[in-house]
Design a protein around this motif. Structure first.
Motif, PDB file in Angstrom:
ATOM      1  N   PRO A  96       0.832  -1.205   0.000  1.00  0.00           N
ATOM      2  CA  PRO A  96       0.000   0.000   0.000  1.00  0.00           C
ATOM      3  C   PRO A  96       0.868   1.257   0.000  1.00  0.00           C
ATOM      4  O   PRO A  96       2.063   1.206   0.289  1.00  0.00           O
ATOM      5  CB  PRO A  96      -0.773  -0.106   1.324  1.00  0.00           C
ATOM      6  N   LEU A 108      -3.227   3.674   5.095  1.00  0.00           N
ATOM      7  CA  LEU A 108      -2.696   2.733   4.122  1.00  0.00           C
ATOM      8  C   LEU A 108      -3.686   2.684   2.967  1.00  0.00           C
ATOM      9  O   LEU A 108      -4.894   2.559   3.207  1.00  0.00           O
ATOM     10  CB  LEU A 108      -2.543   1.341   4.726  1.00  0.00           C
ATOM     11  N   GLU A 109      -3.185   2.816   1.726  1.00  0.00           N
ATOM     12  CA  GLU A 109      -4.072   2.882   0.568  1.00  0.00           C
ATOM     13  C   GLU A 109      -3.625   1.922  -0.528  1.00  0.00           C
ATOM     14  O   GLU A 109      -2.447   1.863  -0.854  1.00  0.00           O
ATOM     15  CB  GLU A 109      -4.078   4.296  -0.022  1.00  0.00           C
ATOM     16  N   TRP A 110      -4.610   1.213  -1.078  1.00  0.00           N
ATOM     17  CA  TRP A 110      -4.415   0.390  -2.263  1.00  0.00           C
ATOM     18  C   TRP A 110      -5.438   0.880  -3.289  1.00  0.00           C
ATOM     19  O   TRP A 110      -6.634   0.935  -2.993  1.00  0.00           O
ATOM     20  CB  TRP A 110      -4.701  -1.083  -1.985  1.00  0.00           C
ATOM     21  N   HIS A 111      -4.996   1.235  -4.475  1.00  0.00           N
ATOM     22  CA  HIS A 111      -5.890   1.680  -5.543  1.00  0.00           C
ATOM     23  C   HIS A 111      -5.551   0.893  -6.805  1.00  0.00           C
ATOM     24  O   HIS A 111      -4.673   1.291  -7.570  1.00  0.00           O
ATOM     25  CB  HIS A 111      -5.735   3.189  -5.800  1.00  0.00           C
ATOM     26  N   GLU A 118      -8.857   1.888   1.654  1.00  0.00           N
ATOM     27  CA  GLU A 118      -8.190   2.828   2.553  1.00  0.00           C
ATOM     28  C   GLU A 118      -8.373   2.348   3.984  1.00  0.00           C
ATOM     29  O   GLU A 118      -9.497   2.150   4.441  1.00  0.00           O
ATOM     30  CB  GLU A 118      -8.763   4.238   2.373  1.00  0.00           C
ATOM     31  N   LEU A 156      -8.315  -7.647   0.098  1.00  0.00           N
ATOM     32  CA  LEU A 156      -6.986  -7.660  -0.519  1.00  0.00           C
ATOM     33  C   LEU A 156      -6.779  -8.865  -1.422  1.00  0.00           C
ATOM     34  O   LEU A 156      -6.006  -8.807  -2.383  1.00  0.00           O
ATOM     35  CB  LEU A 156      -5.890  -7.631   0.553  1.00  0.00           C
TER      36      LEU A 156
END
Length: 160
Positions: A96, A108-111, A118, A156
């Motif tokens: 992330p 913490l970010e996953w795009h 988030e 995830l």
């Protein structure tokens, strides 16, 4: 029992007693051993090494980096985030982005893969998960998390 012996060639020689091989109730396939050995001997996954570097950077932030209330992220927070990541990440899960926030908190970010994930970590044992799905599913909005991150693991798994 461990024994120490004196030898003329070496001052101290340690020899462990021979232990009987463990007996298993059912046979374990060699491939299962190989998979475990690969995980043990291949070292930490790449994401963990990169995460440790980024987390160390957060600890080095100067007080006032983003206003009078901003400062470095504390070691307790870093330890919590690191343990959290170890519980939800797989070897191929993307790392992330780490975004420092007000008062030493971290987002913490996953795009990717049609997901915006988030996780806002306010302090150890106090986090909120928000997920926006680009495929029209109902979003997850500010779901409180503390020690159980199964929901985050499940989301995830869609990007890993």
């Amino acid at each position: 029992m461990q024994t120490l012996h004196y030898s003329d060639e070496l001052p101290l020689v340690w020899s462990a007693p021979q232990q009987p091989r463990p007996q298993y109730e059912r046979p374990v396939k060699r491939s299962q051993y190989a998979m475990v050995a690969l995980d043990i001997f291949s070292g930490p996954p790449q994401w963990q090494l990169e995460a440790d570097e980024r987390l160390a950077d957060l600890m080095m932030l100067r007080r006032g980096w983003n206003g009078p209330q901003s400062g470095p992220v504390g070691i307790g927070m870093i330890s919590y985030i690191r343990a959290l990541l170890q519980s939800v990440m797989k070897r191929d899960t993307p790392l992330p982005a780490f975004v420092p926030a007000h008062g030493g908190s971290v987002q913490l970010e996953w795009h990717q893969s049609g997901l915006d994930i988030e996780l806002m970590v306010f302090r150890p044992l106090d986090a909120e998960l928000s997920v926006h799905f680009h495929d029209g599913r109902e979003p997850i909005e500010e779901e409180p998390l503390s020690i159980n991150f199964d929901l985050l693991s499940k989301v995830l798994s869609e990007i890993g």
